[in-house]
Design a protein around this motif. Sequence first.
Motif, mmCIF file in Angstrom:
data_model
loop_
_atom_site.group_PDB
_atom_site.id
_atom_site.type_symbol
_atom_site.label_atom_id
_atom_site.label_comp_id
_atom_site.label_asym_id
_atom_site.label_seq_id
_atom_site.Cartn_x
_atom_site.Cartn_y
_atom_site.Cartn_z
ATOM 1 N N LEU A 114 0.806 -1.218 0.000
ATOM 2 C CA LEU A 114 0.000 0.000 0.000
ATOM 3 C C LEU A 114 0.838 1.267 0.000
ATOM 4 C CD1 LEU A 114 -2.836 -1.085 2.444
ATOM 5 C CD2 LEU A 114 -3.083 -0.563 0.006
ATOM 6 N N GLN A 115 2.095 1.148 0.318
ATOM 7 C CA GLN A 115 2.975 2.315 0.248
ATOM 8 C C GLN A 115 3.376 2.629 -1.193
ATOM 9 O OE1 GLN A 115 3.814 4.227 3.038
ATOM 10 N NE2 GLN A 115 2.315 2.893 4.017
ATOM 11 N N PHE A 116 3.136 1.669 -2.109
ATOM 12 C CA PHE A 116 3.594 1.842 -3.490
ATOM 13 C C PHE A 116 2.461 1.758 -4.510
ATOM 14 C CE2 PHE A 116 7.075 0.015 -1.028
ATOM 15 C CZ PHE A 116 8.080 0.947 -1.260
ATOM 16 N N SER A 117 1.611 0.742 -4.383
ATOM 17 C CA SER A 117 0.568 0.524 -5.381
ATOM 18 C C SER A 117 -0.648 -0.126 -4.741
ATOM 19 C CB SER A 117 1.097 -0.378 -6.505
ATOM 20 O OG SER A 117 0.046 -0.835 -7.329
ATOM 21 N N GLY A 118 -1.821 0.412 -5.079
ATOM 22 C CA GLY A 118 -3.039 -0.158 -4.532
ATOM 23 C C GLY A 118 -3.314 -1.565 -5.012
ATOM 24 N N TRP A 119 -3.054 -1.817 -6.296
ATOM 25 C CA TRP A 119 -3.380 -3.128 -6.843
ATOM 26 C C TRP A 119 -2.478 -4.234 -6.306
ATOM 27 C CZ3 TRP A 119 -7.965 -3.692 -8.355
ATOM 28 C CH2 TRP A 119 -8.635 -2.692 -9.060
ATOM 29 N N LEU A 120 -1.277 -3.874 -5.868
ATOM 30 C CA LEU A 120 -0.405 -4.891 -5.277
ATOM 31 C C LEU A 120 -0.956 -5.422 -3.959
ATOM 32 C CD1 LEU A 120 3.200 -3.454 -5.872
ATOM 33 C CD2 LEU A 120 2.104 -5.408 -7.006
ATOM 34 N N ALA A 121 -1.861 -4.660 -3.357
ATOM 35 C CA ALA A 121 -2.467 -5.118 -2.107
ATOM 36 C C ALA A 121 -3.401 -6.303 -2.333
ATOM 37 C CB ALA A 121 -3.229 -3.981 -1.440
ATOM 38 N N ALA A 122 -3.903 -6.466 -3.561
ATOM 39 C CA ALA A 122 -4.854 -7.552 -3.837
ATOM 40 C C ALA A 122 -4.227 -8.937 -3.640
ATOM 41 C CB ALA A 122 -5.433 -7.398 -5.242
ATOM 42 N N PRO A 123 -3.118 -9.270 -4.316
ATOM 43 C CA PRO A 123 -2.517 -10.581 -4.065
ATOM 44 C C PRO A 123 -2.014 -10.732 -2.637
ATOM 45 C CG PRO A 123 -1.077 -9.242 -5.450
ATOM 46 C CD PRO A 123 -2.389 -8.532 -5.368
ATOM 47 N N ALA A 124 -1.549 -9.637 -2.036
ATOM 48 C CA ALA A 124 -1.107 -9.711 -0.641
ATOM 49 C C ALA A 124 -2.269 -10.088 0.269
ATOM 50 C CB ALA A 124 -0.516 -8.368 -0.208
ATOM 51 N N TRP A 125 -3.453 -9.552 -0.019
ATOM 52 C CA TRP A 125 -4.583 -9.819 0.855
ATOM 53 C C TRP A 125 -5.203 -11.189 0.606
ATOM 54 C CZ3 TRP A 125 -4.383 -8.603 5.247
ATOM 55 C CH2 TRP A 125 -5.468 -8.419 6.101
ATOM 56 N N ILE A 126 -4.909 -11.792 -0.531
ATOM 57 C CA ILE A 126 -5.278 -13.195 -0.728
ATOM 58 C C ILE A 126 -4.542 -14.057 0.287
ATOM 59 C CG2 ILE A 126 -5.079 -15.175 -2.284
ATOM 60 C CD1 ILE A 126 -5.536 -13.301 -4.614
ATOM 61 N N VAL A 127 -3.274 -13.733 0.531
ATOM 62 C CA VAL A 127 -2.478 -14.473 1.516
ATOM 63 C C VAL A 127 -3.096 -14.330 2.903
ATOM 64 C CG1 VAL A 127 -0.209 -14.674 2.617
ATOM 65 C CG2 VAL A 127 -0.374 -14.200 0.163
ATOM 66 N N GLY A 128 -3.435 -13.090 3.275
ATOM 67 C CA GLY A 128 -4.056 -12.874 4.576
ATOM 68 C C GLY A 128 -5.392 -13.583 4.708
ATOM 69 N N GLY A 129 -6.208 -13.505 3.658
ATOM 70 C CA GLY A 129 -7.499 -14.186 3.690
ATOM 71 C C GLY A 129 -7.349 -15.696 3.793
ATOM 72 N N ALA A 130 -6.376 -16.251 3.083
ATOM 73 C CA ALA A 130 -6.126 -17.693 3.169
ATOM 74 C C ALA A 130 -5.737 -18.088 4.585
ATOM 75 C CB ALA A 130 -5.033 -18.089 2.182
ATOM 76 N N GLY A 131 -4.954 -17.221 5.241
ATOM 77 C CA GLY A 131 -4.581 -17.505 6.622
ATOM 78 C C GLY A 131 -5.799 -17.623 7.522
ATOM 79 N N MET A 132 -6.758 -16.720 7.362
ATOM 80 C CA MET A 132 -7.975 -16.798 8.169
ATOM 81 C C MET A 132 -8.785 -18.036 7.816
ATOM 82 S SD MET A 132 -7.960 -14.353 10.341
ATOM 83 C CE MET A 132 -9.621 -13.924 10.885
ATOM 84 N N GLY A 133 -8.824 -18.384 6.534
ATOM 85 C CA GLY A 133 -9.557 -19.585 6.136
ATOM 86 C C GLY A 133 -8.988 -20.852 6.745
ATOM 87 N N PHE A 134 -7.678 -20.914 6.836
ATOM 88 C CA PHE A 134 -7.039 -22.081 7.445
ATOM 89 C C PHE A 134 -7.237 -22.117 8.958
ATOM 90 C CE2 PHE A 134 -3.978 -22.211 3.694
ATOM 91 C CZ PHE A 134 -4.489 -23.395 3.196
ATOM 92 N N SER A 135 -7.201 -20.967 9.594
ATOM 93 C CA SER A 135 -7.145 -20.948 11.056
ATOM 94 C C SER A 135 -8.505 -20.907 11.742
ATOM 95 C CB SER A 135 -6.306 -19.754 11.532
ATOM 96 O OG SER A 135 -6.880 -18.530 11.110
ATOM 97 N N ILE A 136 -9.440 -20.121 11.241
ATOM 98 C CA ILE A 136 -10.670 -19.886 11.986
ATOM 99 C C ILE A 136 -11.475 -21.177 12.191
ATOM 100 C CG2 ILE A 136 -12.907 -18.727 11.938
ATOM 101 C CD1 ILE A 136 -10.565 -16.953 12.729
ATOM 102 N N GLY A 137 -11.711 -21.921 11.117
ATOM 103 C CA GLY A 137 -12.447 -23.169 11.253
ATOM 104 C C GLY A 137 -11.696 -24.172 12.114
ATOM 105 N N SER A 138 -10.381 -24.217 11.964
ATOM 106 C CA SER A 138 -9.573 -25.154 12.750
ATOM 107 C C SER A 138 -9.638 -24.833 14.228
ATOM 108 C CB SER A 138 -8.115 -25.107 12.272
ATOM 109 O OG SER A 138 -8.013 -25.522 10.919
ATOM 110 N N LEU A 139 -9.624 -23.546 14.568
ATOM 111 C CA LEU A 139 -9.723 -23.153 15.973
ATOM 112 C C LEU A 139 -11.084 -23.522 16.555
ATOM 113 C CD1 LEU A 139 -7.984 -19.670 15.742
ATOM 114 C CD2 LEU A 139 -7.101 -21.685 16.946
ATOM 115 N N SER A 140 -12.143 -23.393 15.766
ATOM 116 C CA SER A 140 -13.478 -23.773 16.239
ATOM 117 C C SER A 140 -13.546 -25.268 16.521
ATOM 118 C CB SER A 140 -14.532 -23.384 15.201
ATOM 119 O OG SER A 140 -14.584 -21.979 15.034
ATOM 120 N N VAL A 141 -12.957 -26.068 15.636
ATOM 121 C CA VAL A 141 -12.943 -27.519 15.846
ATOM 122 C C VAL A 141 -12.115 -27.873 17.081
ATOM 123 C CG1 VAL A 141 -12.190 -29.729 14.881
ATOM 124 C CG2 VAL A 141 -13.327 -28.045 13.421
#
Length: 215
Positions: A114-141
């Motif tokens: 975000l310090q350089f380009s807005g569109w570069l944040a998109a692939p970066a946020w896929i990584v963050g979203g994937a992290g939540m997808g892996f962790s949230i359901g696993s923590l509930s189980v």
Amino acid sequence: MLPAVLAGLAGLAFGLPRLVPAGTLRLRRGLPSVILVRGLLSGAFFGTDVFIPLALTRLHDFSATQAGIVLTVGALGWSAASQIQGRSERPREFYALLGAVLVTAGIVLATVALQFSGWLAAPAWIVGGAGMGFSIGSLSVLLLDLSAEDEQGVNSSALQISDTLGSSLVVGVAGALVTGFGAARLDAGLAVAGALFAAIAAFGAIAALRLEVRT
């Protein structure tokens, strides 16, 4: 303002230990760490998620639609990772830790992007979203696996309290930090907030090492 802040902190210090399993704030292995990790990751991820549109629209002149696209790809990463962990036979502890690491990486990448380009944040946020997808359901189980049958309800409530409280506290503190920098130094304020979010997520990854109960 200060008296109200102090009163709120005092109320939190008094009430929170009574609403979560004993040892949660001391990183006790097993169920208490499950509760803590959930709050840390939720705070770090949703804190970043809140400030991404601000950075995109103010620093990179994105429209609301364009900013929404960036957030949407993060949600796609979340759903894809959730499907993967839900069909896997790997231990839930593995995915909770993997998710915490990816959330940390996603926040760091998004903050730098975000310090350089807005569109570069998109692939970066896929990584963050994937992290939540892996962790949230696993923590509930994990919470259900580590809870006695007659304690599953109260422990599930504690998980939701941690989730909600983590998000609201982190967003509130980060909002005060960004506001303190002012509109003229918004980029610096967002960078500091991103560093805070990354530190919280990294602590969540450390706490995730204590999810497994040793016998």
